[in-house]
Design a protein around this motif. Structure first.
Motif, PDB file in Angstrom:
ATOM      1  N   MET A 182      61.131  78.754  28.373  1.00  0.00           N
ATOM      2  CA  MET A 182      60.703  79.426  29.556  1.00  0.00           C
ATOM      3  C   MET A 182      59.364  79.907  29.556  1.00  0.00           C
ATOM      4  SD  MET A 182      63.921  81.807  30.195  1.00  0.00           S
ATOM      5  CE  MET A 182      65.899  81.235  30.030  1.00  0.00           C
ATOM      6  N   LEU A 183      58.624  80.061  28.151  1.00  0.00           N
ATOM      7  CA  LEU A 183      57.600  80.534  27.900  1.00  0.00           C
ATOM      8  C   LEU A 183      56.248  80.380  28.597  1.00  0.00           C
ATOM      9  CD1 LEU A 183      57.968  82.145  24.256  1.00  0.00           C
ATOM     10  CD2 LEU A 183      58.400  83.213  26.396  1.00  0.00           C
ATOM     11  N   PRO A 184      56.157  78.803  28.322  1.00  0.00           N
ATOM     12  CA  PRO A 184      54.898  78.218  29.023  1.00  0.00           C
ATOM     13  C   PRO A 184      54.924  78.213  30.920  1.00  0.00           C
ATOM     14  CG  PRO A 184      55.631  76.860  27.604  1.00  0.00           C
ATOM     15  CD  PRO A 184      56.786  77.698  27.668  1.00  0.00           C
ATOM     16  N   ALA A 185      56.119  78.093  31.296  1.00  0.00           N
ATOM     17  CA  ALA A 185      56.205  78.243  32.603  1.00  0.00           C
ATOM     18  C   ALA A 185      55.899  79.709  33.239  1.00  0.00           C
ATOM     19  CB  ALA A 185      57.658  77.846  33.113  1.00  0.00           C
ATOM     20  N   ALA A 210      61.458  86.289  33.138  1.00  0.00           N
ATOM     21  CA  ALA A 210      62.297  85.404  32.420  1.00  0.00           C
ATOM     22  C   ALA A 210      63.097  86.333  31.438  1.00  0.00           C
ATOM     23  CB  ALA A 210      61.687  84.346  31.690  1.00  0.00           C
ATOM     24  N   GLY A 211      63.956  85.697  30.660  1.00  0.00           N
ATOM     25  CA  GLY A 211      64.739  86.405  29.465  1.00  0.00           C
ATOM     26  C   GLY A 211      64.399  85.785  28.133  1.00  0.00           C
ATOM     27  N   GLY A 212      63.851  86.708  27.228  1.00  0.00           N
ATOM     28  CA  GLY A 212      63.516  86.176  26.102  1.00  0.00           C
ATOM     29  C   GLY A 212      64.660  86.672  24.975  1.00  0.00           C
ATOM     30  N   VAL A 213      64.963  85.925  23.884  1.00  0.00           N
ATOM     31  CA  VAL A 213      65.714  86.249  22.932  1.00  0.00           C
ATOM     32  C   VAL A 213      64.805  86.305  21.605  1.00  0.00           C
ATOM     33  CG1 VAL A 213      67.502  85.617  21.289  1.00  0.00           C
ATOM     34  CG2 VAL A 213      67.856  85.147  23.558  1.00  0.00           C
ATOM     35  N   SER A 214      65.003  87.249  21.033  1.00  0.00           N
ATOM     36  CA  SER A 214      64.082  87.609  19.782  1.00  0.00           C
ATOM     37  C   SER A 214      64.314  86.607  18.479  1.00  0.00           C
ATOM     38  CB  SER A 214      64.226  88.933  18.876  1.00  0.00           C
ATOM     39  OG  SER A 214      63.432  89.001  17.593  1.00  0.00           O
ATOM     40  N   THR A 215      62.974  85.626  18.664  1.00  0.00           N
ATOM     41  CA  THR A 215      62.888  84.618  17.605  1.00  0.00           C
ATOM     42  C   THR A 215      61.618  84.316  17.157  1.00  0.00           C
ATOM     43  OG1 THR A 215      62.502  82.787  19.014  1.00  0.00           O
ATOM     44  CG2 THR A 215      64.786  83.213  18.686  1.00  0.00           C
ATOM     45  N   ALA A 216      61.444  83.975  16.015  1.00  0.00           N
ATOM     46  CA  ALA A 216      60.026  83.709  15.402  1.00  0.00           C
ATOM     47  C   ALA A 216      59.352  82.919  16.236  1.00  0.00           C
ATOM     48  CB  ALA A 216      59.893  83.106  14.071  1.00  0.00           C
ATOM     49  N   SER A 217      60.017  81.821  16.886  1.00  0.00           N
ATOM     50  CA  SER A 217      59.165  80.874  17.984  1.00  0.00           C
ATOM     51  C   SER A 217      58.720  81.641  19.029  1.00  0.00           C
ATOM     52  CB  SER A 217      60.178  79.573  18.327  1.00  0.00           C
ATOM     53  OG  SER A 217      61.222  79.816  18.739  1.00  0.00           O
ATOM     54  N   PHE A 218      59.517  82.602  19.688  1.00  0.00           N
ATOM     55  CA  PHE A 218      59.060  83.394  20.770  1.00  0.00           C
ATOM     56  C   PHE A 218      57.847  84.158  20.340  1.00  0.00           C
ATOM     57  CE2 PHE A 218      59.423  87.855  22.250  1.00  0.00           C
ATOM     58  CZ  PHE A 218      58.871  87.522  23.481  1.00  0.00           C
ATOM     59  N   PHE A 219      57.694  84.941  19.141  1.00  0.00           N
ATOM     60  CA  PHE A 219      56.747  85.595  18.455  1.00  0.00           C
ATOM     61  C   PHE A 219      55.578  84.881  18.302  1.00  0.00           C
ATOM     62  CE2 PHE A 219      60.020  88.827  17.415  1.00  0.00           C
ATOM     63  CZ  PHE A 219      59.781  89.968  18.602  1.00  0.00           C
ATOM     64  N   GLN A 259      50.103  82.815  19.379  1.00  0.00           N
ATOM     65  CA  GLN A 259      49.148  81.754  19.436  1.00  0.00           C
ATOM     66  C   GLN A 259      48.506  81.672  20.882  1.00  0.00           C
ATOM     67  OE1 GLN A 259      48.398  79.328  16.874  1.00  0.00           O
ATOM     68  NE2 GLN A 259      49.540  80.974  15.877  1.00  0.00           N
ATOM     69  N   GLY A 260      48.873  82.549  21.728  1.00  0.00           N
ATOM     70  CA  GLY A 260      48.026  82.800  22.978  1.00  0.00           C
ATOM     71  C   GLY A 260      48.823  82.570  24.153  1.00  0.00           C
ATOM     72  N   ILE A 261      50.072  82.466  24.180  1.00  0.00           N
ATOM     73  CA  ILE A 261      51.131  82.426  25.496  1.00  0.00           C
ATOM     74  C   ILE A 261      51.131  83.851  25.736  1.00  0.00           C
ATOM     75  CG2 ILE A 261      53.236  82.040  26.314  1.00  0.00           C
ATOM     76  CD1 ILE A 261      51.967  79.415  25.586  1.00  0.00           C
ATOM     77  N   ASN A 262      50.527  84.150  26.943  1.00  0.00           N
ATOM     78  CA  ASN A 262      50.328  85.450  27.593  1.00  0.00           C
ATOM     79  C   ASN A 262      51.531  85.836  28.400  1.00  0.00           C
ATOM     80  OD1 ASN A 262      49.263  87.881  28.390  1.00  0.00           O
ATOM     81  ND2 ASN A 262      47.905  87.260  29.774  1.00  0.00           N
ATOM     82  N   VAL A 263      52.560  86.497  27.908  1.00  0.00           N
ATOM     83  CA  VAL A 263      53.626  87.171  28.610  1.00  0.00           C
ATOM     84  C   VAL A 263      53.817  88.569  28.314  1.00  0.00           C
ATOM     85  CG1 VAL A 263      54.759  84.672  28.625  1.00  0.00           C
ATOM     86  CG2 VAL A 263      55.359  86.520  26.998  1.00  0.00           C
TER      87      VAL A 263
END
Length: 371
Positions: free
Chosen positions: A102-105, A114-123, A128-132
């Protein structure tokens, strides 16, 4: 999201005046703009359809990225009960396989929420610059009744009586460098154990965990509802303790907002959040207070994969804060663990990544939740 034109007239005029060198009047005009926006967002009247904020002058569509998880209850309930409609908001659900997709969109403004689950890839994506923006609670464990907790094989109930008894046992966990792993390590710390004291079994599918417990190939698992309840009913496993014993404030999932939606479309995002919190409060009324439960279960069976109303009355449900409040310090602790493990490249400025202003304002407008 569909854009308004009327709210951009003043900012456009101000921009022209600034370019014309009218700096002497800039602060006064900016003040007028703020007052105009405040009037749009803050005027409360009980005669409005919502009972608080006036509906938007034109219908706006807000796109929500969802995967059908139970933690999206606030969205589903608000939609079905007309809370979004009261503000002249129409929601559209965009299906994604998982929160990382969901993050790039979201950052591109293709979806608004969107809903975000806590993961290393999320953080890592944020670093790395994904602005949410992380804006509100979307899932935590309820004290003493966690929807995400350890289970053990029934034949080990006499052998495993304390968390320290996990020593030497095979424990299934669904992921590494994610909230599951974080809770697992919090349990080890609480039990006075290390990673070397147990056998970590990475098992991404919760259904496979249930089968593995049943076959005896693992001794314990960090399992999730409704499989916890179903496994108990089938005599496969028993719930062991509760995740809040050792991780009382674990933030499992968060509501995320597109930056422009939160910062520039405040008239819309404020109303959206007010509707969302009303849905969350109905959810709490149903599952915590036992009020209007059947109606809410009907909604949950429509939107989620759990279609059996009887199971809904048995499961430990996802915790959702009626004011949208998060365990922010725990979010930072999870990030530090993933960072220590080398799973995150770069740094996160949490003062920028976390923005609860819209949530706090919405909670203030709709009033205090009566517990």
């Amino acid at each position: 999201m569909k854009k308004f034109t009327i709210l951009y007239v003043l900012p456009l005029l101000l921009f022209v005046l600034i370019l014309s060198g009218c700096s002497s009047g800039q602060s006064d005009q900016a003040g007028d703009e703020d007052q105009s926006n405040d009037k749009v967002t803050n005027e409360v009247n009980e005669n409005n359809p919502s009972g608080d904020l006036a509906p938007l002058e034109e219908k706006v569509t807000v796109v929500i990225a969802e995967d059908g998880s139970a933690s999206g209850a606030g969205f589903y309930i608000a939609n079905e009960k007309g809370y979004f409609e009261d503000y002249n908001i129409e929601v559209e659900f965009a299906q994604f396989a998982n929160s990382d997709d969901m993050l790039p969109a979201l950052a591109a403004g293709e979806v608004d929420i969107a809903g975000g689950v806590s993961t290393a890839s999320f953080f890592n994506a944020i670093a790395q610059g994904i602005n949410v923006k992380i804006i509100a609670d979307k899932g935590h464990n309820i004290k003493g009744d966690s929807y995400f907790s350890f289970v053990i094989r029934n034949d080990l109930k006499g052998e495993i009586e304390e968390y320290s008894d996990f020593k030497g046992k095979r424990i299934a966990v669904s992921s590494q460098n994610a909230v599951d792993d974080y809770i697992f390590h919090r349990m080890l710390e609480y039990a006075g154990l290390t990673e070397e004291d147990v056998e970590f079994v990475l098992m991404s599918d919760f259904g496979n965990m249930l089968a593995s417990i049943g076959s005896g190939s693992v001794d314990a698992a960090l399992q999730i509802e409704p499989l916890i309840t179903q496994g108990i009913q089938q005599g496969i496993h028993s719930r062991f303790g509760d995740a809040t014993d050792y991780a009382p404030e674990a933030q499992i999932a968060m509501v995320l907002g597109a930056p422009d939606f939160i910062k520039k479309e405040t008239d819309v995002s404020l109303r959206f959040m007010a509707a969302y919190l009303k849905g969350v409060r109905d959810y709490n009324d149903a599952f915590i207070k036992g009020e209007g439960t059947d109606e809410i279960i009907d909604i949950m069976t429509e939107y989620t994969a759990l279609k059996d109303p009887k199971i809904w009355k048995e499961v430990a449900v996802t915790g959702l804060n009626p004011n949208g409040e998060m365990f922010i310090e725990d979010i930072k602790k999870q990030y530090k663990m993933y960072k220590k493990n080398g799973a995150i490249r770069g740094e996160i400025d949490f003062d920028k990544a976390i923005d609860t202003s819209i949530t706090e304002k919405a909670a203030e407008i709709i009033g205090e939740y009566e517990k």
